[in-house]
Structures are given as structure tokens and as C-alpha cells.
Motif scaffolding. Structure first.
Motif, PDB file in Angstrom:
ATOM      1  N   ALA B  93       0.824  -1.206   0.000  1.00 29.70           N
ATOM      2  CA  ALA B  93       0.000   0.000   0.000  1.00 29.70           C
ATOM      3  C   ALA B  93       0.857   1.254   0.000  1.00 29.70           C
ATOM      4  O   ALA B  93       0.466   2.284  -0.509  1.00 29.70           O
ATOM      5  N   ARG B  94       2.032   1.155   0.592  1.00 32.69           N
ATOM      6  CA  ARG B  94       2.926   2.321   0.641  1.00 32.69           C
ATOM      7  C   ARG B  94       4.196   2.025  -0.127  1.00 32.69           C
ATOM      8  O   ARG B  94       5.287   2.235   0.372  1.00 32.69           O
ATOM      9  N   GLN B  95       4.036   1.544  -1.328  1.00 34.11           N
ATOM     10  CA  GLN B  95       5.208   1.120  -2.094  1.00 34.11           C
ATOM     11  C   GLN B  95       6.207   2.249  -2.251  1.00 34.11           C
ATOM     12  O   GLN B  95       5.836   3.370  -2.584  1.00 34.11           O
ATOM     13  N   GLY B  96       7.469   1.947  -2.001  1.00 36.52           N
ATOM     14  CA  GLY B  96       8.522   2.940  -2.171  1.00 36.52           C
ATOM     15  C   GLY B  96       8.720   3.842  -0.970  1.00 36.52           C
ATOM     16  O   GLY B  96       9.649   4.638  -0.944  1.00 36.52           O
ATOM     17  N   SER B  97       7.845   3.722   0.029  1.00 34.47           N
ATOM     18  CA  SER B  97       7.977   4.599   1.183  1.00 34.47           C
ATOM     19  C   SER B  97       8.981   4.011   2.171  1.00 34.47           C
ATOM     20  O   SER B  97       9.493   2.915   1.999  1.00 34.47           O
ATOM     21  N   LEU B  98       9.222   4.752   3.244  1.00 38.54           N
ATOM     22  CA  LEU B  98      10.138   4.293   4.281  1.00 38.54           C
ATOM     23  C   LEU B  98       9.599   3.009   4.911  1.00 38.54           C
ATOM     24  O   LEU B  98      10.333   2.055   5.168  1.00 38.54           O
ATOM     25  N   LEU B  99       8.261   2.992   5.138  1.00 41.18           N
ATOM     26  CA  LEU B  99       7.635   1.812   5.745  1.00 41.18           C
ATOM     27  C   LEU B  99       7.909   0.566   4.904  1.00 41.18           C
ATOM     28  O   LEU B  99       8.289  -0.488   5.438  1.00 41.18           O
ATOM     29  N   ASP B 100       7.738   0.704   3.591  1.00 47.33           N
ATOM     30  CA  ASP B 100       7.986  -0.407   2.677  1.00 47.33           C
ATOM     31  C   ASP B 100       9.425  -0.892   2.821  1.00 47.33           C
ATOM     32  O   ASP B 100       9.692  -2.088   2.953  1.00 47.33           O
ATOM     33  N   GLU B 101      10.353   0.072   2.817  1.00 47.22           N
ATOM     34  CA  GLU B 101      11.773  -0.280   2.934  1.00 47.22           C
ATOM     35  C   GLU B 101      12.038  -1.023   4.236  1.00 47.22           C
ATOM     36  O   GLU B 101      12.700  -2.057   4.254  1.00 47.22           O
ATOM     37  N   VAL B 102      11.527  -0.470   5.334  1.00 51.29           N
ATOM     38  CA  VAL B 102      11.782  -1.073   6.647  1.00 51.29           C
ATOM     39  C   VAL B 102      11.251  -2.503   6.678  1.00 51.29           C
ATOM     40  O   VAL B 102      11.947  -3.445   7.078  1.00 51.29           O
ATOM     41  N   ILE B 103      10.016  -2.690   6.201  1.00 54.55           N
ATOM     42  CA  ILE B 103       9.411  -4.025   6.240  1.00 54.55           C
ATOM     43  C   ILE B 103      10.202  -4.991   5.363  1.00 54.55           C
ATOM     44  O   ILE B 103      10.567  -6.085   5.793  1.00 54.55           O
ATOM     45  N   MET B 104      10.481  -4.575   4.148  1.00 53.39           N
ATOM     46  CA  MET B 104      11.118  -5.511   3.225  1.00 53.39           C
ATOM     47  C   MET B 104      12.575  -5.782   3.592  1.00 53.39           C
ATOM     48  O   MET B 104      13.046  -6.907   3.471  1.00 53.39           O
ATOM     49  N   ARG B 105      13.298  -4.759   4.090  1.00 55.67           N
ATOM     50  CA  ARG B 105      14.678  -5.019   4.484  1.00 55.67           C
ATOM     51  C   ARG B 105      14.698  -5.889   5.740  1.00 55.67           C
ATOM     52  O   ARG B 105      15.568  -6.730   5.902  1.00 55.67           O
TER      53      ARG B 105
END
Lengths: 534, 272
Positions: B93-105
Motif C-alpha cells: 500500500a505504501r510502495q517505495g515509502s520508508l515503511l515499505d523499505e523497513v518491512i522488506m529489508r
């Protein structure tokens, strides 16, 4: 003796008859166009020639290429013919090329497969062929990849692959449907040129009668798996025998009866110096981001009751502008105000309720797991006190009736509806909370001409009954011409021309507008009234 | 015969599931009861699958062991789903955002460790036992589901019906629940069955090294470990729990395969 001769071709898939006795001929150096609406069997006829048919297909009849029977020929024999004697150009240049192979390798592949040429000879031949289709190796190295080319250039590569071995027959399946008008005109010219040069036969499949009338020597009109009419282009258009041909022709040049706009007063939508940037992907890990400016300082005002068209080719920024107007994405500069309030991603629900949208794709714009009632009532989410129970039922019925559907359709799933019906449902969804402004984003582009005519009539009727103002975004000039009062022409993120629709079309001021209008294929004028069976 | 896999897989799974359920109310023998006098018996009329070195009935142990395996795998997969799926939805839902980065990393980090080794570490630190095994296996299921959900959700976010929902003023969490989740469920069910079988394997592995369910609770993995020294003269001690693991995992995988064919219309091929 003709090059390709199809006699009484019957085709069925799992026992369902699709083609019911199709006969047609293509002579050397002749362009024959098969036209018809979706489901008419025009593409399957072409694929039968290639013997590239889905599993479970049964065919009878005869398809002869220069006297060789192709129907039920062995796969090995067909592999020899495909690419060598019969070339094919596909509709979608974005997917017809292998993204991991260079354009040179893709053209060479055909040559290496069918001849005993060495790689060097094949490369020279590929260069020649690419030069012939307008991609000279000085400017377009063979080592380029498809993603480095535009849609029109890719289609040229696809054509180069098809003609590399100078096939006797070229089949083109909607070769320009996915392209912009100016590119379309160039590709059509190229195809015409190649046919003349090489003396090959061209079997072209297209739904667009205007393209057909420009290109073809002979036309085959198909409907529900039957050939309804066939003849020389000039005589067929001036003397249409079959009712269906007439109906198709009438629908293609359909003009709606747009009621006069009586009250152009208060501004509904004001777009002022709107700027919208997109970040490009980072080239280096910590390099500063670069931006693409998709919308570059656009200003216009839409007054109450106005019907404005927005035309432009792909990549001009019209979809980006749409999303900004709908308040789905933030602006980087300027402002958009609707009904006196600023439009932004966090705008209040009441403001959002005034702005609704109808999208292009009748298949992709609905959640396949929801029923129609749930789909059309989605915008009720914007109301502080959404209607419930009987009131909700009434609103659903009212919206469905307004778009020409039945109230009982509310309990069906979306897959039970055809493309045209789905587009009606999309309009019902936009209408149900009685917005002041609707944005039609290519809303009729994916529809067959006869369905398109119906939807355009529906929109015209709704402007009267529902007091609609709308912004109609389209790449199709003929549609915009009939359904709008004012037109904006957009290029590279800017509006280059703005004026009353008829005036802009008859006296374009900006050279870009003029080139757009000139490139659009037109239907021949037909003398006398066309009688449309009702 | 398009769902042959589904039928075979479902049948195998159902057999072990009923076995596990019946073990709650009835087993042929008490699994904690030793009977040294009848130890190491090969399959016979009284002990259907023979007895082990303490004279315990192997059939009863397999039944109770199925219970342990299934419970551990089920809870572990549920942990993975209930945490991983929302994370994946949020990232999409927040692709490319900081949240996305944190979750995926964060997911990458968990993925980067060999799962069984970390599971051993966790159970070694917090003590061996079924609950710790569940937690250890569960943690490694989170990134699997998070990635799968995000990957499936991203193209959906580009679809026009999502745009329509946004125009209707729906927020991203609401769209995720109403529109995205129902459209990725098929995928999650299929992945769930596969993770389930991996969970059973992981539990067997942990028990094998003595870090899973503790005695006297029987477990397939420990039955294998115990049988190790006696393979030369009592091979059925190893073959039977080993076969049980193989058949259950095979059944679940076949079922996942069959479900995928059934639920995904795109690869539903006609096999006539």
C-alpha cells in the motif's frame, strides 16, 4: 491464381462453432482487410492460416498458399512456412518482442532459422531489413534492446522480423491499434510501401473502418464467424449491400445529439499552473533523485455545464493530470480547485463526492469478487450518512436504470456482463452519488464501434437528465469531436491549443493539432443517407 | 482427471489429520506405557506397526506424533500468516515509502539467516519444547508470507478498480482489506499448504536434534533419532516415522499443487 485462398473454412473450439464457412482470397501485391467487431472471428481466420490455433480446435475446409494446402499440414511443414513464406505482425509491440534479446538478434533469428546464412551474413541482412523499415543502423544499433525504443519503433522491428525473408504473404493483426495516431499513419504508410516493393500479399485484420478505407484494396466484413460482405474498397463503401456493413459504418462515424449547454456560468474546476513531477529511478545509490515533469504548468477552467475534451498522444501527461484532478496524487506546483475548494489527496469526502471518474478498461475496473450492487455503491463511502435498506435499493435501481440496465442486475457478478454493459455499470458507479463533474478517462476506447456509439449516446442523454459537466479524455479525435463543446490539446505536459471543439478541428492553430488531425484516418464520404437498420 | 493431485493429496492429509484427531480420545495403547518384555517387535496382530526399544506401541506413537507435528506446523504457519500478510499488505500500500523499505529489508534480514540454525539457537537459549519450536518456525514463515503478499498486491494496486475505490475516498488500509486481500487469498492458501509441510519437516528436524517436543510426548523426529542406533537390527523403527513424514509432506504438497490448479484460472489447462 491467387496467392492465398481460403475456401469454406469452418472452425470450432471444443465443439462450439466459431467460423461458419469463411472464404476469401489474397492476390500478390494486394492488401485485403478483414474487419468486424470483437467475436467476429477475424483474428482466428488469420491464425488458421498460420495454423497457430488454441488446443481443442477443429477445422474443415481448405487454406491454400500458392496451391499448397496448409490446413492439417504437419507441424514441421508449417514451421518451414512460418517466417519464411508467411510473416506475421502482431498487435502489441510491447509484448511481441523478447525483452532480453537485442533487436538485431531478433531479426537475425528468423534468418538463421530458415536459411543457411552464417551469422555475419545474417547480420548484414538484418541491417538491410531494419534500414528498409526505417531504423538505419547508424541511429539504431543492432545491439539495442526493445525497452530503448518507442512503441512505433518497436512495431518497425516486429515488421522487420516478419519481412526479413521477404515472405509471399504478410499477416498483420491489428498492427496499429496500440499506437498513437501520428505513429499509426507512419506504420500504415510503411506497410503499404512494403507491399508495393516486395509484391507480397497483405492480409490485415483491423476493427477500424477508417484505417481499412485508407489502406485496403479489398475488404472482407465479418460478423459472428460469417463473411457478410466482401468487395473492392471503393465500391463497397459507395454501395454497401449488407445491413451490418451499413450499421458498422454508421457507428464508426456516429455523431451524438449533444444538448446545448445552456448555463455556462460558475467555474466548477479551476486548474492553475499545475505542475506534477515524477521521481526517476536513482542511477547511483546516493545520487540526488532526478525528476520527470509530466505535467508542466497547465491552466484551464471548466464551467458548470461545460463538456471539455482533452486530447493528446500517449505520454503527453493526460493520465497524470487526471489523477491530480481526482486528488489521488499531490501537485508539485500550482493549484487545482473544484467547487471553490482545493483538491489534494487529503481533501474532505464531501469534495471528493463531487468528482467521479469512469475508466477505460471495462474488465479491469471492477473487483471480480464483488456483486454489482456492492460495486456501484462504493462511492456511498463518501457520504456522512449513506443510504440504507430500501433507500439504498432505490438508489441502486435508479442508477442502473439511468444507464439502461435492469435493477435485477444488481445481484449479478461482474463477469456476467459484456464490455459495453460493464462500461454502463462504471457510469452507474460514477452517477450514484450525483457528482457535479465526471471525468471520462478513455471511457469508450476499449469498446467496439457499435457499443461505443451506444455509450456515447448514453453520455449525451445523461448530460441532459443529470445536469452533467464532464472532462472527456481521449486519444480518439472523432469521438472528442462529437461529444464535447470545448477541446484542449495536450503535448509534452502542456496545453498547446484550447478552443471550441468545432473551431479547433476545422481551423487548428497550433501545428501539432494540425498534424494530429491530418494523421487521423478518416472514413470516406458516402453519398446519400445511410440507412441504419434499427 | 484435472484434480488428481488434489484428490491424492487431500486423501493423504485427511488420513493423518483424522489420525491426529482420534489420538485425543483413543489410541490402541498408552504411549507413555513401557513394556520391556515385548520390545522391538516387528508389526504383528497386537502391535500393528510393532514396538520400539521400550516396548511402546509404534502405531499409537505415530498417531500422537501426528498431533504434535500438525499442531506445531499449524500454529507456526498461522503466526507467519497473521503477521506476514498484514506486513506485506502495508508494504504494497505504501510502495517505495520508508515503511515499505523497513518491512522488506527486515524480511531480507530474517531470510538471510539459515532458518533451522536460528531455530536451534532460539530453542537453545529459551530451552527446548514444542512452544519454542513453534515460535522459531513461525518467525521464519513471516517473510515468506510478507513477500508473497506484497508481490501479489503490487500489480493489483495498479488496477483500475483500486483507482475507483480511491476515488470513492477509501483509505489504503480499507482498500487492502476489501479489495486486495480477497484477490490474493488463493495464493495464500496454496503457499499455506506448502509452508505447512515445511513446518512439519522443521519440527521433525528440531525434534531429531532433541529441541522439539520433549519426552514423553512422542514426536516423529525424535522417533527417528531414537531409531538411529537400531537401524541395523530393527529398521522398521526408522522406516515407519520416516514414511509418515514423507507421506504427510507429499500429501500437503500435492494438495497445494492441486489447489493452485483449481484456484488459478490462468493455468487451468484442459487435459482432455
Amino acid at each position: 491464381m491467387s496467392l492465398l485462398s481460403i475456401q469454406n473454412l469452418k472452425l470450432s473450439i471444443h465443439g462450439t462453432p466459431i467460423l461458419k464457412g469463411v472464404s476469401l482470397d489474397v492476390a500478390q501485391g494486394e492488401i485485403v482487410a478483414i474487419t468486424g467487431e470483437s467475436g467476429s472471428g477475424k483474428s482466428l481466420t488469420a491464425f488458421s492460416v498460420m495454423q497457430l490455433l488454441p488446443r481443442g480446435t477443429g477445422t474443415t475446409g481448405s487454406i491454400q498458399l500458392d496451391g499448397t494446402e496448409l490446413l492439417n499440414a504437419s507441424d514441421a511443414a508449417m514451421c518451414d512456412l512460418r517466417g519464411n513464406d508467411i510473416g506475421m505482425v502482431f498487435q502489441e509491440p510491447m509484448t511481441a518482442l523478447n525483452p532480453l534479446m537485442t533487436i538485431g538478434d531478433q531479426v537475425m533469428e528468423t534468418i538463421l532459422l530458415h536459411t543457411s546464412a552464417t551469422r555475419d551474413e545474417a547480420r548484414i541482412k538484418a541491417e538491410e531489413t531494419l534500414t528498409r523499415v526505417g531504423l538505419s543502423p547508424e541511429k539504431f544499433k543492432l545491439s539495442r534492446f526493445p525497452h530503448e525504443l518507442s512503441g512505433g519503433q518497436r512495431q518497425r522491428v516486429v515488421i522487420a522480423m516478419a519481412i526479413a525473408l521477404r515472405p509471399r504473404l504478410l499477416i498483420a493483426d491489428e498492427p496499429t491499434t496500440a499506437l498513437d495516431v501520428t505513429t499509426q499513419a507512419q506504420i500504415l504508410d510503411l506497410l503499404k510501401d512494403l507491399v508495393q516493393d516486395f509484391g507480397m500479399g497483405l492480409l490485415m485484420i483491423t476493427h477500424d473502418l477508417a484505417v481499412v478505407s485508407d489502406m485496403a484494396d479489398r475488404i472482407v466484413v465479418m460478423r459472428h464467424g460469417d463473411v457478410v460482405e466482401t468487395g473492392e474498397t471503393s465500391t463497397l463503401f459507395s454501395n454497401m449491400q449488407h445491413d451490418y456493413t451499413r450499421a458498422l459504418f454508421a457507428a464508426s462515424s456516429h455523431e451524438v445529439d449533444l444538448p446545448d449547454n445552456t448555463r455556462p456560468d460558475d467555474a466548477l474546476l479551476v486548474v492553475k499552473d499545475a505542475v506534477r513531477d515524477y521521481p526517476k529511478p536513482r542511477t547511483q545509490l546516493f545520487a540526488p533523485r532526478e525528476y520527470t515533469r509530466a505535467v508542466n504548468g497547465i491552466s484551464f477552467t471548466l464551467k458548470k455545464g461545460e463538456r471539455i475534451g482533452l486530447v493528446g498522444e500517449s505520454g503527453c501527461g493526460k493520465s497524470t493530470l487526471t489523477r491530480a484532478i481526482l486528488g489521488l496524487e499531490p501537485l508539485q506546483g500550482g493549484s487545482i480547485t473544484a467547487f471553490g475548494e482545493e483538491v489534494a489527496p487529503d481533501m474532505p469526502a464531501a469534495l471528493r463526492a463531487g468528482l467521479q471518474v469512469v475508466f477505460q478498461d471495462p474488465y479491469g475496473s471492477f473487483n471480480p469478487r464483488h456483486k454489482v450492487a456492492r460495486i456501484v455503491t462504493e462511492p456511498f463511502h463518501l457520504l456522512p450518512d449513506p443510504p440504507k435498506g430500501k433507500d439504498r435499493q432505490n438508489r441502486i435501481s435508479e442508477a442502473l436504470i439511468a444507464v439502461g440496465l435492469r435493477p435485477s442486475d444488481a445481484d449479478k457478478y461482474i463477469h456476467a456482463f459484456s464490455g459495453g454493459q460493464r462500461q454502463r455499470i462504471a457510469i452507474a458507479r460514477a452517477l450514484i452519488i450525483r457528482p457535479e463533474l465526471i471525468i471520462f478517462d478513455e471511457a469508450v476506447s476499449a469498446l467496439d464501434v457499435s457499443i461505443r456509439a451506444q455509450i456515447l449516446d448514453l453520455i449525451a442523454a445523461l448530460t441532459q437528465s443529470h445536469d452533467l459537466s464532464y472532462l472527456f479524455i481521449s486519444h480518439d479525435l472523432s469521438v472528442v469531436r462529437t461529444i464535447t463543446d470545448r477541446v484542449l490539446v495536450m503535448k509534452d505536459g502542456q496545453i498547446v491549443e484550447d478552443g471550441p471543439t468545432e473551431h479547433v478541428f476545422s481551423h487548428p492553430k497550433h501545428p501539432y493539432t494540425a498534424s494530429l488531425i491530418a494523421a487521423a484516418p478518416t472514413l470516406p464520404d458516402v453519398k446519400g443517407p445511410i440507412n441504419v437498420p434499427t | 482427471m484435472k484434480s488428481r493431485n488434489l484428490i491424492i493429496g487431500g486423501l493423504l492429509t485427511a488420513i493423518f489429520l483424522t489420525e491426529a484427531l482420534i489420538s485425543f480420545v483413543w489410541t490402541p495403547f498408552d504411549v507413555t506405557q513401557m513394556n520391556i518384555s515385548s520390545k522391538l517387535k516387528t508389526p504383528n496382530g497386537t502391535n500393528w506397526l510393532g514396538t520400539d526399544h521400550f516396548g511402546r506401541d509404534i502405531f499409537s506413537m505415530i498417531m500422537v506424533g501426528a498431533r504434535t507435528s500438525i499442531a506445531v506446523a499449524l500454529v507456526a504457519v498461522s503466526i507467519g500468516m497473521f503477521i506476514g500478510v498484514p506486513l506485506g499488505l502495508a508494504a504494497a500500500a505504501r510502495q517505495g515509502s520508508l515503511l515499505d523499505e523497513v518491512i522488506m529489508r527486515g524480511n531480507d534480514l530474517v531470510f538471510a539467516f539459515p532458518s533451522l540454525v536460528i531455530a536451534i539457537l532460539i530453542t537453545a537459549v529459551f530451552g527446548p519444547g514444542a512452544v519454542n519450536a513453534i515460535i522459531a518456525i513461525g518467525i521464519f514463515n513471516i517473510p515468506v508470507f510478507a513477500r508473497l503478499t506484497r508481490g501479489a498486491a503490487l500489480p493489483l494496486w495498479q488496477r483500475e478498480f483500486i483507482m475507483a475505490a480511491r476515488v470513492a475516498g477509501k483509505g489504503s488500509s480499507r482498500i487492502s482489506l476489501e479489495h486486495i486481500l480477497p484477490n490474493v487469498t488463493n495464493l495464500l492458501i496454496v503457499q499455506g499448504t506448502i509452508q505447512f509441510s515445511l513446518g512439519i519437516l522443521a519440527e521433525a528436524g528440531l525434534s531429531y536434534v532433541g529441541l522439539g517436543a520433549q519426552p514423553p510426548l512422542p514426536s516423529w523426529g525424535r522417533m527417528l533419532a531414537d531409531a538411529q542406533t537400531m537401524v541395523s537390527f530393527a529398521p522398521h523403527l526408522a522406516l515407519i516415522p520416516g514414511g509418515a513424514i514423507i507421506l504427510t509432506v507429499l500429501g500437503l504438497n500435492l494438495m497445494g499443487d492441486g489447489l493452485r490448479d483449481l484456484l488459478d484460472p490462468r493455468i487451468r489447462v484442459d487435459r482432455t
